[in-house]
Scaffold this motif. Structure first.
Motif, PDB file in Angstrom:
ATOM      1  N   ALA A 211       9.914   7.558   5.964  1.00 26.03           N
ATOM      2  CA  ALA A 211      10.498   6.604   4.927  1.00 26.03           C
ATOM      3  C   ALA A 211      10.534   7.313   3.508  1.00 26.03           C
ATOM      4  O   ALA A 211      10.545   6.924   2.466  1.00 26.03           O
ATOM      5  N   PHE A 212      11.007   8.593   3.574  1.00 26.47           N
ATOM      6  CA  PHE A 212      11.414   9.443   2.372  1.00 26.47           C
ATOM      7  C   PHE A 212      12.384   8.611   1.505  1.00 26.47           C
ATOM      8  O   PHE A 212      12.448   8.785   0.355  1.00 26.47           O
ATOM      9  N   ARG A 213      13.173   7.762   2.132  1.00 22.35           N
ATOM     10  CA  ARG A 213      14.250   6.873   1.372  1.00 22.35           C
ATOM     11  C   ARG A 213      13.547   5.892   0.635  1.00 22.35           C
ATOM     12  O   ARG A 213      13.974   5.655  -0.544  1.00 22.35           O
ATOM     13  N   THR A 214      12.715   5.405   1.178  1.00 22.13           N
ATOM     14  CA  THR A 214      11.886   4.347   0.488  1.00 22.13           C
ATOM     15  C   THR A 214      11.180   4.907  -0.657  1.00 22.13           C
ATOM     16  O   THR A 214      11.335   4.288  -1.949  1.00 22.13           O
ATOM     17  N   VAL A 215      10.697   6.103  -0.666  1.00 21.75           N
ATOM     18  CA  VAL A 215       9.990   6.800  -1.791  1.00 21.75           C
ATOM     19  C   VAL A 215      10.946   6.794  -3.100  1.00 21.75           C
ATOM     20  O   VAL A 215      10.797   6.481  -4.157  1.00 21.75           O
TER      21      VAL A 215
ATOM     22  N   TYR B  15      10.639  14.584  -1.253  1.00 24.63           N
ATOM     23  CA  TYR B  15      10.733  13.171  -1.073  1.00 24.63           C
ATOM     24  C   TYR B  15      10.239  13.002   0.365  1.00 24.63           C
ATOM     25  O   TYR B  15       9.186  12.220   0.692  1.00 24.63           O
ATOM     26  N   ALA B  16      10.748  13.960   1.202  1.00 29.71           N
ATOM     27  CA  ALA B  16       9.794  13.804   2.850  1.00 29.71           C
ATOM     28  C   ALA B  16       8.472  14.068   2.639  1.00 29.71           C
ATOM     29  O   ALA B  16       7.538  13.458   3.215  1.00 29.71           O
ATOM     30  N   THR B  17       7.834  15.213   1.780  1.00 25.76           N
ATOM     31  CA  THR B  17       6.529  15.691   1.868  1.00 25.76           C
ATOM     32  C   THR B  17       5.760  14.510   1.314  1.00 25.76           C
ATOM     33  O   THR B  17       4.647  14.029   1.799  1.00 25.76           O
ATOM     34  N   VAL B  18       6.302  13.621   0.309  1.00 26.66           N
ATOM     35  CA  VAL B  18       5.626  12.588  -0.577  1.00 26.66           C
ATOM     36  C   VAL B  18       5.531  11.426   0.657  1.00 26.66           C
ATOM     37  O   VAL B  18       4.354  10.894   0.794  1.00 26.66           O
ATOM     38  N   ALA B  19       6.532  11.202   1.170  1.00 28.38           N
ATOM     39  CA  ALA B  19       6.380   9.969   2.470  1.00 28.38           C
ATOM     40  C   ALA B  19       5.393  10.471   3.301  1.00 28.38           C
ATOM     41  O   ALA B  19       4.630   9.596   3.941  1.00 28.38           O
ATOM     42  N   LYS B  20       5.471  11.689   3.856  1.00 33.68           N
ATOM     43  CA  LYS B  20       4.632  12.041   4.770  1.00 33.68           C
ATOM     44  C   LYS B  20       3.275  12.046   4.538  1.00 33.68           C
ATOM     45  O   LYS B  20       2.368  11.269   4.946  1.00 33.68           O
ATOM     46  N   ARG B  21       2.868  12.026   3.043  1.00 32.61           N
ATOM     47  CA  ARG B  21       1.511  11.979   2.600  1.00 32.61           C
ATOM     48  C   ARG B  21       1.156  10.460   2.349  1.00 32.61           C
ATOM     49  O   ARG B  21       0.032  10.218   2.078  1.00 32.61           O
ATOM     50  N   ALA B  22       2.190   9.778   2.404  1.00 28.59           N
ATOM     51  CA  ALA B  22       1.812   8.430   1.830  1.00 28.59           C
ATOM     52  C   ALA B  22       1.719   7.451   3.458  1.00 28.59           C
ATOM     53  O   ALA B  22       1.172   6.386   3.321  1.00 28.59           O
ATOM     54  N   GLY B  23       2.005   8.279   4.329  1.00 27.63           N
ATOM     55  CA  GLY B  23       1.619   7.575   5.684  1.00 27.63           C
ATOM     56  C   GLY B  23       2.976   7.380   6.440  1.00 27.63           C
ATOM     57  O   GLY B  23       2.737   6.913   7.417  1.00 27.63           O
ATOM     58  N   SER B  24       4.213   7.496   5.950  1.00 25.31           N
ATOM     59  CA  SER B  24       5.254   7.160   6.763  1.00 25.31           C
ATOM     60  C   SER B  24       6.212   8.408   6.702  1.00 25.31           C
ATOM     61  O   SER B  24       7.120   8.529   5.733  1.00 25.31           O
ATOM     62  N   PRO B  25       6.148   9.442   7.505  1.00 22.42           N
ATOM     63  CA  PRO B  25       6.972  10.752   7.247  1.00 22.42           C
ATOM     64  C   PRO B  25       8.509  10.329   7.432  1.00 22.42           C
ATOM     65  O   PRO B  25       9.513  11.409   6.966  1.00 22.42           O
TER      66      PRO B  25
ATOM     67  N   SER C 270       0.777  -1.163   0.109  1.00 25.02           N
ATOM     68  CA  SER C 270      -0.205  -0.121   0.006  1.00 25.02           C
ATOM     69  C   SER C 270       0.863   1.408   0.212  1.00 25.02           C
ATOM     70  O   SER C 270       0.496   2.206  -0.578  1.00 25.02           O
ATOM     71  N   PHE C 271       2.056   1.049   0.878  1.00 27.95           N
ATOM     72  CA  PHE C 271       3.016   2.315   0.776  1.00 27.95           C
ATOM     73  C   PHE C 271       3.178   2.832  -0.645  1.00 27.95           C
ATOM     74  O   PHE C 271       3.302   3.954  -1.154  1.00 27.95           O
TER      75      PHE C 271
END
Length: 84
Positions: free
Chosen positions: A35-39, A23-33, A3-4
Motif C-alpha cells: 500500500a505504498f501508494r496509499t502512504v 514509501y515502501a518501507t513505511v507501508a510495510k511497517r504500517a502493515g500493508s507492504p 488504523s492504517f
DNA sequence: GAGCTGACATGTT
DNA sequence: CAACATGCCAGCT
C-alpha cells in the motif's frame, strides 16, 4: 481515521532527523507492504508540521513529491544533511 | 453510495 | 532501454 492512516502517520512522525525512509518501507511497517501508494495519498492530505513528510522518498532514490513544493523538500533534507 | 484519482513499485510488452 | 498495465487504500467528485 483508519488504523492504517494512524500507523503511517505515527511511523513518519518517528523518522529521526537526518534519516530517510521509502514509501515502501513505511507501508510495510504500517502493515500493508503493498500500500505504498496509499502512504503518499495520506501524506499529501496531511498538512501537519509534526509529520516530516519530506523524509519519505521513493524506492528508486528519487525524492518523490511534496505538498509545499519539491524544492522545499530538497531544501529541508539538505538542511538536515540527509542528502546521500 | 459508486467511481475516479493519486506523494508509488514491480512486472511485462 | 522506455512505455504500459496492475495492485493497494484513502480522499474527492
Amino acid at each position: 481515521m483508519s488504523s492504517f492512516t494512524e500507523k503511517v502517520l505515527a511511523i513518519v512522525k518517528k523518522i529521526p532527523r537526518g534519516k530517510m525512509m521509502t514509501y515502501a518501507t513505511v507501508a510495510k511497517r504500517a502493515g500493508s507492504p503493498q500500500a505504498f501508494r496509499t502512504v503518499g495519498s495520506i501524506l499529501k492530505k496531511n498538512f501537519n508540521p509534526a509529520i516530516p513528510c519530506h523524509r519519505v522518498i521513493r524506492s528508486d532514490g528519487s525524492l518523490g513529491e511534496y505538498n509545499r513544493g519539491i524544492r522545499e523538500k530538497i531544501r529541508k533534507l539538505r538542511r538536515e544533511g540527509a542528502i546521500f
